[in-house]
Write a protein that holds these residues in place. Sequence first.
Motif, PDB file in Angstrom:
ATOM      1  N   GLN A 160      -7.152  -2.512  -0.737  1.00 16.70           N
ATOM      2  CA  GLN A 160      -8.112  -1.528  -0.228  1.00 16.70           C
ATOM      3  C   GLN A 160      -8.392  -1.751   1.257  1.00 16.70           C
ATOM      4  O   GLN A 160      -8.477  -0.782   2.031  1.00 16.70           O
ATOM      5  CB  GLN A 160      -9.414  -1.617  -1.021  1.00 16.70           C
ATOM      6  CG  GLN A 160     -10.420  -0.533  -0.644  1.00 16.70           C
ATOM      7  CD  GLN A 160     -11.712  -0.641  -1.447  1.00 16.70           C
ATOM      8  OE1 GLN A 160     -12.246  -1.739  -1.642  1.00 16.70           O
ATOM      9  NE2 GLN A 160     -12.200   0.500  -1.920  1.00 16.70           N
ATOM     10  N   LEU A 188      -7.275   5.931  -2.424  1.00 14.24           N
ATOM     11  CA  LEU A 188      -6.727   4.599  -2.169  1.00 14.24           C
ATOM     12  C   LEU A 188      -7.649   3.793  -1.258  1.00 14.24           C
ATOM     13  O   LEU A 188      -7.745   2.563  -1.373  1.00 14.24           O
ATOM     14  CB  LEU A 188      -5.338   4.735  -1.541  1.00 14.24           C
ATOM     15  CG  LEU A 188      -4.415   3.517  -1.511  1.00 14.24           C
ATOM     16  CD1 LEU A 188      -4.260   2.886  -2.891  1.00 14.24           C
ATOM     17  CD2 LEU A 188      -3.054   3.905  -0.946  1.00 14.24           C
ATOM     18  N   LYS A 189      -8.360   4.480  -0.360  1.00 14.33           N
ATOM     19  CA  LYS A 189      -9.263   3.796   0.564  1.00 14.33           C
ATOM     20  C   LYS A 189     -10.626   3.508  -0.059  1.00 14.33           C
ATOM     21  O   LYS A 189     -11.274   2.519   0.287  1.00 14.33           O
ATOM     22  CB  LYS A 189      -9.453   4.658   1.819  1.00 14.33           C
ATOM     23  CG  LYS A 189      -8.178   4.805   2.649  1.00 14.33           C
ATOM     24  CD  LYS A 189      -8.355   5.813   3.766  1.00 14.33           C
ATOM     25  CE  LYS A 189      -9.377   5.340   4.766  1.00 14.33           C
ATOM     26  NZ  LYS A 189      -9.478   6.248   5.934  1.00 14.33           N
ATOM     27  N   GLU A 190     -11.063   4.365  -0.981  1.00 13.87           N
ATOM     28  CA  GLU A 190     -12.439   4.252  -1.488  1.00 13.87           C
ATOM     29  C   GLU A 190     -12.531   3.572  -2.839  1.00 13.87           C
ATOM     30  O   GLU A 190     -13.602   3.070  -3.197  1.00 13.87           O
ATOM     31  CB  GLU A 190     -13.063   5.650  -1.576  1.00 13.87           C
ATOM     32  CG  GLU A 190     -13.261   6.309  -0.216  1.00 13.87           C
ATOM     33  CD  GLU A 190     -13.908   7.676  -0.319  1.00 13.87           C
ATOM     34  OE1 GLU A 190     -14.056   8.174  -1.469  1.00 13.87           O
ATOM     35  OE2 GLU A 190     -14.260   8.253   0.732  1.00 13.87           O
ATOM     36  N   GLN A 191     -11.435   3.559  -3.612  1.00  8.94           N
ATOM     37  CA  GLN A 191     -11.488   2.978  -4.952  1.00  8.94           C
ATOM     38  C   GLN A 191     -10.450   1.856  -5.085  1.00  8.94           C
ATOM     39  O   GLN A 191      -9.321   1.986  -4.599  1.00  8.94           O
ATOM     40  CB  GLN A 191     -11.205   4.056  -6.007  1.00  8.94           C
ATOM     41  CG  GLN A 191     -12.190   5.202  -6.001  1.00  8.94           C
ATOM     42  CD  GLN A 191     -11.835   6.265  -7.030  1.00  8.94           C
ATOM     43  OE1 GLN A 191     -11.090   6.014  -7.975  1.00  8.94           O
ATOM     44  NE2 GLN A 191     -12.366   7.470  -6.847  1.00  8.94           N
ATOM     45  N   LEU A 192     -10.846   0.799  -5.739  1.00  7.66           N
ATOM     46  CA  LEU A 192      -9.928  -0.303  -5.966  1.00  7.66           C
ATOM     47  C   LEU A 192      -8.820   0.117  -6.926  1.00  7.66           C
ATOM     48  O   LEU A 192      -9.075   0.806  -7.918  1.00  7.66           O
ATOM     49  CB  LEU A 192     -10.662  -1.508  -6.549  1.00  7.66           C
ATOM     50  CG  LEU A 192     -11.691  -2.212  -5.642  1.00  7.66           C
ATOM     51  CD1 LEU A 192     -12.458  -3.254  -6.448  1.00  7.66           C
ATOM     52  CD2 LEU A 192     -10.995  -2.856  -4.448  1.00  7.66           C
ATOM     53  N   VAL A 241       0.837  -1.203   0.000  1.00  6.50           N
ATOM     54  CA  VAL A 241       0.000   0.000   0.000  1.00  6.50           C
ATOM     55  C   VAL A 241       0.873   1.255   0.000  1.00  6.50           C
ATOM     56  O   VAL A 241       0.622   2.210  -0.751  1.00  6.50           O
ATOM     57  CB  VAL A 241      -0.953  -0.010   1.217  1.00  6.50           C
ATOM     58  CG1 VAL A 241      -1.681   1.323   1.348  1.00  6.50           C
ATOM     59  CG2 VAL A 241      -1.956  -1.155   1.096  1.00  6.50           C
ATOM     60  N   ALA A 300      -5.454  -0.463   3.282  1.00  5.05           N
ATOM     61  CA  ALA A 300      -5.457   0.995   3.258  1.00  5.05           C
ATOM     62  C   ALA A 300      -6.476   1.555   4.258  1.00  5.05           C
ATOM     63  O   ALA A 300      -6.195   2.516   4.985  1.00  5.05           O
ATOM     64  CB  ALA A 300      -5.753   1.518   1.858  1.00  5.05           C
ATOM     65  N   ASN A 301      -7.634   0.956   4.308  1.00  2.73           N
ATOM     66  CA  ASN A 301      -8.659   1.411   5.252  1.00  2.73           C
ATOM     67  C   ASN A 301      -8.303   1.096   6.698  1.00  2.73           C
ATOM     68  O   ASN A 301      -8.680   1.823   7.616  1.00  2.73           O
ATOM     69  CB  ASN A 301     -10.013   0.779   4.896  1.00  2.73           C
ATOM     70  CG  ASN A 301     -10.745   1.542   3.808  1.00  2.73           C
ATOM     71  OD1 ASN A 301     -11.345   2.578   4.056  1.00  2.73           O
ATOM     72  ND2 ASN A 301     -10.655   1.041   2.579  1.00  2.73           N
ATOM     73  N   GLN A 318      -8.644  -6.168  -3.661  1.00  2.25           N
ATOM     74  CA  GLN A 318      -9.542  -6.010  -2.518  1.00  2.25           C
ATOM     75  C   GLN A 318      -8.744  -5.956  -1.208  1.00  2.25           C
ATOM     76  O   GLN A 318      -9.062  -5.171  -0.304  1.00  2.25           O
ATOM     77  CB  GLN A 318     -10.555  -7.158  -2.462  1.00  2.25           C
ATOM     78  CG  GLN A 318     -11.617  -7.134  -3.546  1.00  2.25           C
ATOM     79  CD  GLN A 318     -11.107  -7.677  -4.880  1.00  2.25           C
ATOM     80  OE1 GLN A 318     -10.062  -8.365  -4.929  1.00  2.25           O
ATOM     81  NE2 GLN A 318     -11.839  -7.418  -5.960  1.00  2.25           N
TER      82      GLN A 318
END
Length: 424
Positions: free
Chosen positions: A404, A340-344, A276, A407-408, A401
Amino acid sequence: MIERAIAPAFREVENIDLIRAKPIILANGLKVFSIDGGEQDLVRIEFIFSNINYDSEKPLQTFATNTMLNDGTSELSSTEIADKIDYYGAFLQTEYANDHSTVTLFTLNKHLANTLPIVKAIISDSNFPQVELDTLIRNQKQKLSVSLEKNDFLSRKTFSKVLFGDTLYGYDVSASDYDQLDREQLLSYFKQAYQARNCTVIVSGKVKENTISLIDNYFGKDWDSALDVQENKFNFEVGAGAMHYLEREDALQSAIRIGQISINRIHPDFPALQVVNTILGGYFGSRLMANIREDKGFTYGIGSALVSLKNTGYFFIASEVGADVCSAALTEIEKEITILKEQLVTEDELSLVKNYMLGSMLGSLENSLSHADKFKNIYFSGLDYDYYSRYIHTLRNINIQEVQAIANKYLSFNSLEKVIVGKK
């Protein structure tokens, strides 16, 4: 005829073979690890000491002790030490880091019997001459004075203080701290830290049978451990994500350093978080570079890193930007983290990063000395070679996946400590 419009084909890295360290325990308990490889008759011997007994009342004690090790013994002056090492075409250096202090000797095997006694004298008989200490204090104060004029230095200094407080990792050194140094401090710490029980020796290069026997001769018999040692232990917590702003009215550029306490190498998520980080700012083709350097033209360079320390880890983003675009740069950094957190990520981007990271690891293993560096990473983290198997497995198999999700789990712009030096 080469078709230069078509990128050359590449093959995925299937496996990375490491030269494994061979452990040897000498009679006095000194731990020695041998990493043998290469054709040149050269050997590197590292004497690595854990930093111990940190005292915030004596913040420079460990650093100064290591720095002055080759400044004189009871029988040799600093000039004599340097002349003897130079005579044999060898190289001797001392290095200080957050968790360890190191004395490193590079020499030809044929001169090992002549150079090892010099190292033995340095790590068992240093006497820290007052004249050399006075020179160190004067030079370091001058160096600090010059560095304090640089926004980037101030941002790193402030950032460390914000994350790590008054521990060895974050102490805010001032000129007056150098004035508090004295010989008794250094001699006391030297006696405590520079002993066999607190040392690990790593030998790499062309390691011959007599290489180990010579090390045993000089360091395995009469170099005792007189005292028990307590390694430094620190506990840290993630901060609230505050803004820390140092105004410099005449600044043309502002230094940005933002980040937070994170995981270190022992955590199972560390390899995935490295992926990431690489996507975000860990290489020249990263998203931060593409946006803030190439698209916006705010800076010549911006990057991010995930750093593993013994007691913790931390993540940071750093750059210097034009003072008039500092706020805009922060906005773009936040945007890239949010995306980076919301989109693949795309499969193509992830594939590129995975191959870059595998290729970088493979490219870093050019000789036995670099294999020794890889060993140090795991040994001083309490890990074994399985770590690299797990690391490669993660790089080869992580999917979009999982990127992501990591990242979250670990990135939140609001939680990042934000240090700005210059004009906001």
